[in-house]
Design an enzyme around this catalytic site. Structure first.
Site, PDB file in Angstrom:
ATOM      1  N   THR A 174       0.890  -1.255  -0.213  1.00 57.71           N
ATOM      2  CA  THR A 174      -0.055  -0.149  -0.093  1.00 57.71           C
ATOM      3  C   THR A 174       0.945   1.259  -0.137  1.00 57.71           C
ATOM      4  O   THR A 174       1.985   1.072   0.564  1.00 57.71           O
ATOM      5  CB  THR A 174      -0.607   0.084   1.343  1.00 57.71           C
ATOM      6  N   ARG A 202     -11.411  -9.936  -3.093  1.00 58.62           N
ATOM      7  CA  ARG A 202     -11.389  -9.660  -1.383  1.00 58.62           C
ATOM      8  C   ARG A 202     -11.013  -7.937  -1.909  1.00 58.62           C
ATOM      9  O   ARG A 202     -10.337  -7.528  -2.493  1.00 58.62           O
ATOM     10  CB  ARG A 202     -10.059 -10.252  -0.833  1.00 58.62           C
ATOM     11  N   GLY A 204      -9.902  -4.747   0.825  1.00 66.35           N
ATOM     12  CA  GLY A 204      -9.404  -4.164   2.045  1.00 66.35           C
ATOM     13  C   GLY A 204      -9.949  -2.936   2.734  1.00 66.35           C
ATOM     14  O   GLY A 204     -11.059  -2.373   2.183  1.00 66.35           O
ATOM     15  N   ASP A 205      -9.159  -2.379   3.692  1.00 64.81           N
ATOM     16  CA  ASP A 205      -9.554  -1.124   4.128  1.00 64.81           C
ATOM     17  C   ASP A 205      -9.397   0.230   3.313  1.00 64.81           C
ATOM     18  O   ASP A 205      -9.957   1.373   3.289  1.00 64.81           O
ATOM     19  CB  ASP A 205      -9.036  -0.804   5.284  1.00 64.81           C
ATOM     20  N   THR A 225      -2.125   1.885   6.441  1.00 66.12           N
ATOM     21  CA  THR A 225      -1.654   0.682   5.851  1.00 66.12           C
ATOM     22  C   THR A 225      -1.346  -0.407   6.873  1.00 66.12           C
ATOM     23  O   THR A 225      -1.177  -0.083   8.055  1.00 66.12           O
ATOM     24  CB  THR A 225      -0.229   1.115   5.155  1.00 66.12           C
ATOM     25  N   GLY A 226      -1.835  -1.593   6.480  1.00 65.25           N
ATOM     26  CA  GLY A 226      -1.638  -2.489   7.356  1.00 65.25           C
ATOM     27  C   GLY A 226      -2.545  -3.865   7.063  1.00 65.25           C
ATOM     28  O   GLY A 226      -3.190  -3.695   5.855  1.00 65.25           O
ATOM     29  N   GLY A 228      -5.795  -4.983   6.363  1.00 64.93           N
ATOM     30  CA  GLY A 228      -6.919  -4.435   5.873  1.00 64.93           C
ATOM     31  C   GLY A 228      -8.167  -4.979   6.748  1.00 64.93           C
ATOM     32  O   GLY A 228      -9.077  -4.135   7.196  1.00 64.93           O
TER      33      GLY A 228
HETATM   34  N1  ASP Z   1      -4.531  -2.335   3.812  1.00 65.66           N
HETATM   35  C1  ASP Z   1      -3.982  -3.001   2.655  1.00 65.66           C
HETATM   36  C2  ASP Z   1      -5.254  -4.137   2.634  1.00 65.66           C
HETATM   37  O1  ASP Z   1      -5.375  -4.718   3.502  1.00 65.66           O
HETATM   38  C3  ASP Z   1      -2.788  -3.944   2.798  1.00 65.66           C
HETATM   39  C4  ASP Z   1      -1.707  -3.068   3.127  1.00 65.66           C
HETATM   40  O2  ASP Z   1      -1.534  -1.802   3.859  1.00 65.66           O
HETATM   41  O3  ASP Z   1      -0.440  -3.643   2.974  1.00 65.66           O
HETATM   42  O4  ASP Z   1      -5.417  -4.191   1.408  1.00 65.66           O
END
Ligand code: ASP
Length: 307
Positions: A174, A202, A204-205, A225-226, A228
């Site tokens: 991300t 799928r 994510g956030d 970022t993290g 999700g």
């Molecule tokens: N937050 C992102 C997701 O879950 C992934 C990431 O931040 O690496 O899609």
């Protein structure tokens, strides 16, 4: 009128483990971060809007193959790149987002087109791509998004039958940016390839306003970022804004509660970049590192990876 123009960007909270980082690779990551940050800051310096600044910075990160967004996006479980992005402005709280899109060179530009020209907030998959074509967005063949490193990560994840956050074992990807412009307006943008070997479909956030991306002139602008799934459940970006708005906390205090306490309690690994309406920057994370950089008119200037 705010004069403390500020920008903060990230290239993901799942950095390569310190033990596998080489000086050459570190220099490349730092170059990618610095170029993106400076491109965004230049927009602010010449009196441009925060929305333009975050779009320019995120597009630069999308074009940089080491980061998991645009070129360099990770593979999902059927070997495709499905990307998500969101952009939001703090003055009107208008937002635009796309999820599950393929072939779009710069998903953040498509998200902006959704915000400004679709009459909707979030478009998905083929519908988003069709809209992008009609809007004259640039598309590329699969080969453009392919990187050997991501392919190997996917093969590894397939073999071990797990869903993986970006680079290696516990890695996130991300990219994102937040900015305050000379008019006192905040903006945020986030773009991602998601998680390696994620299920087809799928989301994510990142493309969800309030979860991975949020901007509100009354409080702050945030790009996360993290992991999700956990960031979605914790509605991270909006929670920080609420703590500021309803409890009168500072940006740093609100970030600390959400990133170092609430998220940790549910196992949510990751971080975020944030800026408030005074131009104060926070870049908290609870992972080993987070590719990040910031710059503001008060002289703040940093490009960092680890704690
Ligand atoms: N937050 C992102 C997701 O879950 C992934 C990431 O931040 O690496 O899609």
């Amino acid at each position: 009128m705010a004069t403390n123009i500020s920008i903060a960007i990230h290239g993901g909270a799942g950095t390569i483990l310190r033990s596998s980082m080489t000086p050459e690779l570190q220099a490349q990551y730092e170059l990618g971060l610095r170029q993106a940050r400076d491109a965004g800051y230049a927009v602010l310096e010449r009196g441009g809007s925060s929305v333009d600044a975050v779009e320019v910075a995120v597009a630069a990160l999308e074009d940089f193959p080491l980061f998991n967004a645009g070129r360099g996006a990770v593979f999902n479980n059927v070997g495709k790149h499905e990307m998500d992005a969101c952009i939001m402005r703090g003055d009107t709280r208008e937002a635009g987002a796309v999820c599950g899109v393929a072939g779009v060179k710069n998903p953040v530009k498509l998200a902006r087109a959704v915000m400004e020209r679709s009459g909707h907030v979030l478009l998905s998959g083929q519908g988003a791509e069709e809209f992008g074509r009609a809007q004259g967005m640039e598309f590329a063949e699969d080969a453009y998004f392919y990187t050997q490193q991501r392919y190997e990560q996917w093969q590894q994840a397939l073999k071990e039958d797990r869903v993986q956050l970006d680079h290696s074992d516990k890695k996130f990807g991300t990219v994102g940016a937040v900015a305050l412009d000379t008019f006192g307006n905040l903006a945020a943008a986030t773009s991602t390839g998601g998680m390696t070997n994620k299920k087809f479909g799928r989301v994510g956030d990142s493309p969800v306003p309030g979860a991975g991306t949020y901007a509100n002139n009354a409080t702050c602008a945030i790009s996360c970022t993290g992991h999700g799934e956990l960031f979605l459940r914790a509605v991270v970006a909006h929670d920080i804004s609420c703590l500021m708005e309803y409890r009168g906390l500072s940006l740093q205090e609100a970030c600390d509660i959400v990133v170092h306490d609430k998220l940790v309690k549910i196992g949510g690994e990751g971080g975020l970049v944030a800026v408030d309406r005074m131009g104060q920057i926070a870049m908290p994370f609870n992972s080993e590192g987070m590719y990040r950089a910031c710059r503001s008119a008060d002289g703040t200037d940093a490009v960092l990876i680890y704690k």
